[in-house]
Design a protein around this motif. Sequence first.
Motif, PDB file in Angstrom:
ATOM      1  N   ALA A   8      46.088  48.205  60.728  1.00 46.92           N
ATOM      2  CA  ALA A   8      45.979  49.629  61.031  1.00 46.92           C
ATOM      3  C   ALA A   8      45.901  49.860  62.533  1.00 46.92           C
ATOM      4  CB  ALA A   8      44.751  50.230  60.352  1.00 46.92           C
TER       5      ALA A   8
ATOM      6  N   LEU B 190      44.087  56.651  62.353  1.00 44.96           N
ATOM      7  CA  LEU B 190      43.035  55.745  62.812  1.00 44.96           C
ATOM      8  C   LEU B 190      42.170  56.432  63.858  1.00 44.96           C
ATOM      9  CD1 LEU B 190      41.738  52.907  62.894  1.00 44.96           C
ATOM     10  CD2 LEU B 190      43.337  52.348  64.724  1.00 44.96           C
TER      11      LEU B 190
ATOM     12  N   ILE C 140      33.709  48.338  62.661  1.00 46.09           N
ATOM     13  CA  ILE C 140      35.067  48.275  62.120  1.00 46.09           C
ATOM     14  C   ILE C 140      35.046  48.249  60.598  1.00 46.09           C
ATOM     15  CG2 ILE C 140      37.026  46.681  61.860  1.00 46.09           C
ATOM     16  CD1 ILE C 140      36.997  46.310  64.859  1.00 46.09           C
ATOM     17  N   ARG C 141      34.078  47.599  60.011  1.00 44.62           N
ATOM     18  CA  ARG C 141      33.965  47.610  58.548  1.00 44.62           C
ATOM     19  C   ARG C 141      33.752  49.031  58.028  1.00 44.62           C
ATOM     20  NH1 ARG C 141      30.196  42.180  58.111  1.00 44.62           N
ATOM     21  NH2 ARG C 141      31.918  40.669  58.037  1.00 44.62           N
TER      22      ARG C 141
ATOM     23  N   GLU D 241      37.152  50.697  58.224  1.00 45.28           N
ATOM     24  CA  GLU D 241      38.020  50.197  57.152  1.00 45.28           C
ATOM     25  C   GLU D 241      37.615  50.789  55.807  1.00 45.28           C
ATOM     26  OE1 GLU D 241      39.327  45.891  59.036  1.00 45.28           O
ATOM     27  OE2 GLU D 241      37.540  46.009  57.774  1.00 45.28           O
ATOM     28  N   LYS D 242      36.334  51.013  55.602  1.00 46.49           N
ATOM     29  CA  LYS D 242      35.868  51.636  54.355  1.00 46.49           C
ATOM     30  C   LYS D 242      36.398  53.069  54.263  1.00 46.49           C
ATOM     31  CE  LYS D 242      31.694  52.611  51.661  1.00 46.49           C
ATOM     32  NZ  LYS D 242      30.209  52.486  51.623  1.00 46.49           N
TER      33      LYS D 242
ATOM     34  N   LEU E 170      39.116  54.193  55.725  1.00 47.78           N
ATOM     35  CA  LEU E 170      40.557  54.095  55.509  1.00 47.78           C
ATOM     36  C   LEU E 170      40.878  53.842  54.037  1.00 47.78           C
ATOM     37  CD1 LEU E 170      41.652  51.995  58.622  1.00 47.78           C
ATOM     38  CD2 LEU E 170      42.234  54.379  58.170  1.00 47.78           C
ATOM     39  N   ARG E 171      40.046  53.026  53.391  1.00 48.56           N
ATOM     40  CA  ARG E 171      40.264  52.736  51.964  1.00 48.56           C
ATOM     41  C   ARG E 171      40.076  53.975  51.091  1.00 48.56           C
ATOM     42  NH1 ARG E 171      37.403  47.939  53.225  1.00 48.56           N
ATOM     43  NH2 ARG E 171      35.460  48.813  52.392  1.00 48.56           N
TER      44      ARG E 171
ATOM     45  N   VAL F 257      41.728  46.282  63.052  1.00 49.35           N
ATOM     46  CA  VAL F 257      41.301  47.132  61.944  1.00 49.35           C
ATOM     47  C   VAL F 257      42.381  47.034  60.874  1.00 49.35           C
ATOM     48  CG1 VAL F 257      40.659  49.450  61.217  1.00 49.35           C
ATOM     49  CG2 VAL F 257      40.156  48.700  63.561  1.00 49.35           C
ATOM     50  N   ARG F 258      41.973  46.816  59.635  1.00 47.54           N
ATOM     51  CA  ARG F 258      42.936  46.632  58.554  1.00 47.54           C
ATOM     52  C   ARG F 258      42.825  47.752  57.517  1.00 47.54           C
ATOM     53  NH1 ARG F 258      45.222  41.514  58.451  1.00 47.54           N
ATOM     54  NH2 ARG F 258      44.213  39.935  59.761  1.00 47.54           N
ATOM     55  N   ARG F 259      43.963  48.020  56.874  1.00 52.39           N
ATOM     56  CA  ARG F 259      43.984  48.969  55.773  1.00 52.39           C
ATOM     57  C   ARG F 259      43.511  48.285  54.491  1.00 52.39           C
ATOM     58  NH1 ARG F 259      49.030  49.642  58.296  1.00 52.39           N
ATOM     59  NH2 ARG F 259      49.182  51.545  59.546  1.00 52.39           N
ATOM     60  N   ALA F 260      43.455  49.074  53.422  1.00 52.72           N
ATOM     61  CA  ALA F 260      42.965  48.547  52.147  1.00 52.72           C
ATOM     62  C   ALA F 260      43.810  47.386  51.645  1.00 52.72           C
ATOM     63  CB  ALA F 260      42.929  49.660  51.102  1.00 52.72           C
TER      64      ALA F 260
END
Length: 258
Positions: A220, A89, A248-249, A252-253, A255-256, A212-215
């Motif tokens: 995350a 991250l 953050i988006r 996250e993109k 991270l995906r 923050v989130r993972r896919a």
Amino acid sequence: MTDDDTRPTGTQSIGRAAAVLRALALRSQSGARMADIARETGLERPTAHRILQGLIAEGMASQNEATRRYHLGSFIYELGLLAEPRFHLREMARPAIDLLADQTGDTVFAAVRGGNDALCVERKAGNFPIKAFTVEVGSRLPLGIGCGGVAMLAALPEEEAESILAYNAPRLSAHGDMTAGELAELVAAARTRGYAVNPRRAPGIAAIGMAVRRADGSLAGSISIAAIESRLPPDRIEKIARLLRTEIRKVEKMLRSS
């Protein structure tokens, strides 16, 4: 954890060593006294001392001869470097952190979850003369102490968040005057709002944070922004929340796609 733990010996030994390492991590900057380690782990001092000597022999802990305080060892750092690709991250968020610091002028933090704690992995100060350096990079705090921790708790399933809140409740008094009930209210508000607002991290300091989130939707980490309280009136909080959500988006993109 207590010395009368009845788990099998091998598992018990691993658990005790892990507890000592966590106690060292909580005081990664200043170092931990034997009294700190015994209090945090619930171990008797002779047991804690024996475990520390084993960790020192393996390079997982060290002792400052001048202060007699204990620190994490160099081998822990090496392990962290090897594990970093799975927990990247910090690298993914750095462009967003730089932009947020530049555009707001305030201090931006990135944190990840480590069990019941939040670990600060990055910090960037903006150009506003008064800095909100409430957390050092590498420091650990109970989840919920700090706006990023509140945001992470709010992003977890409610049952899991409640379990962490219950575990951390006795630890809160060491980090200010927030009660477990007040923290639960902050988490509930963040879950409803979509971001956390914490006016009580430190005297005169306010902050806003977002998970923050993972896919797969799992947690995350978090990014948060702290400033002197007068710089975060309600209208500016809303403006920063929109900016934070946009960045953050982007993270996250990445991270995906990683």
